[in-house]
Design a protein around this motif. Structure first.
Motif, PDB file in Angstrom:
ATOM      1  N   GLN A   6      22.887  10.181  -6.223  1.00 35.15           N
ATOM      2  CA  GLN A   6      23.999   9.415  -6.773  1.00 35.15           C
ATOM      3  C   GLN A   6      24.221   9.792  -8.241  1.00 35.15           C
ATOM      4  O   GLN A   6      25.361   9.982  -8.675  1.00 35.15           O
ATOM      5  N   LYS A   7      23.142   9.911  -8.987  1.00 29.39           N
ATOM      6  CA  LYS A   7      23.229  10.282 -10.407  1.00 29.39           C
ATOM      7  C   LYS A   7      23.785  11.697 -10.571  1.00 29.39           C
ATOM      8  O   LYS A   7      24.638  11.938 -11.426  1.00 29.39           O
ATOM      9  N   GLN A  10      27.500  11.438  -9.907  1.00 30.60           N
ATOM     10  CA  GLN A  10      28.209  10.761 -10.999  1.00 30.60           C
ATOM     11  C   GLN A  10      28.319  11.663 -12.225  1.00 30.60           C
ATOM     12  O   GLN A  10      29.377  11.726 -12.863  1.00 30.60           O
ATOM     13  N   ASP A  11      27.238  12.365 -12.542  1.00 27.22           N
ATOM     14  CA  ASP A  11      27.267  13.302 -13.677  1.00 27.22           C
ATOM     15  C   ASP A  11      28.275  14.425 -13.428  1.00 27.22           C
ATOM     16  O   ASP A  11      28.997  14.829 -14.333  1.00 27.22           O
ATOM     17  N   ALA A  14      31.898  13.201 -13.789  1.00 33.67           N
ATOM     18  CA  ALA A  14      32.180  12.948 -15.211  1.00 33.67           C
ATOM     19  C   ALA A  14      32.458  14.272 -15.932  1.00 33.67           C
ATOM     20  O   ALA A  14      33.408  14.366 -16.729  1.00 33.67           O
ATOM     21  N   SER A  20      35.069   7.689 -11.557  1.00 35.21           N
ATOM     22  CA  SER A  20      34.177   7.123 -10.555  1.00 35.21           C
ATOM     23  C   SER A  20      34.970   6.003  -9.881  1.00 35.21           C
ATOM     24  O   SER A  20      35.440   5.087 -10.548  1.00 35.21           O
ATOM     25  N   ASP A  25      32.238   5.819  -4.127  1.00 33.60           N
ATOM     26  CA  ASP A  25      30.907   5.211  -4.031  1.00 33.60           C
ATOM     27  C   ASP A  25      30.583   4.798  -2.596  1.00 33.60           C
ATOM     28  O   ASP A  25      29.463   4.985  -2.122  1.00 33.60           O
TER      29      ASP A  25
END
Length: 143
Positions: A6-7, A10-11, A14, A20, A25
């Motif tokens: 997930q990280k 998300q990174d 971005a 997001s 999600d």
């Protein structure tokens, strides 16, 4: 491992200047919660019951983003469908694909990996990546 992926995602979004969103999600959670090789349609149908506002095109674009971010891999088993599987750093597996029912079995075999390295070395070849897919009939389809 789910939080790590997930990280990573998300990174990635971005860095791409993307937002997001709640829909991304939801799709990410459904994808990471599955242990199957999912096609776009399979994931879409899985989501549709609880989240009718998520369209097919959104699932398609989001799975493409998963692959671009490195948390998923597109795979093709010759049936015309693109499927997506989880990617974990340093992990490798191969596939047995049933041509009868479409079942996909993941397997790891150190002897096969060693033999591939030996063949490559004998030809002074550096393997960057590879895939092994074996096609045939599963036990259920053979009986």
């Amino acid at each position: 491992m789910k939080r790590v992926k997930q990280k990573i995602f998300q990174d990635y979004i971005a860095r791409q200047g993307l937002k997001s969103t709640r829909q991304r999600d939801i799709i990410l959670d459904a994808f990471l919660s599955s242990d199957r090789h999912l096609s776009i349609e399979e994931l879409y149908l899985k989501l549709r019951a609880k989240h009718p506002n998520i369209g097919y095109a959104t699932v398609y674009r989001t799975l493409k983003l998963f692959a671009e971010s490195g948390i998923a891999r597109e795979i093709h088993f010759g049936d015309g469908q693109t499927r997506y599987e989880h990617v974990s750093e340093g992990e490798h597996h191969d596939h047995l694909v049933c041509t009868g029912c479409g079942t996909i079995i993941e397997f790891e075999n150190e002897s096969i990996e060693k033999l591939q390295d030996e063949v490559a070395a004998a030809h002074n070849f550096l393997i960057k990546h590879h895939k092994l897919e074996l096609y045939g009939l599963c036990a259920k389809c053979r009986s």
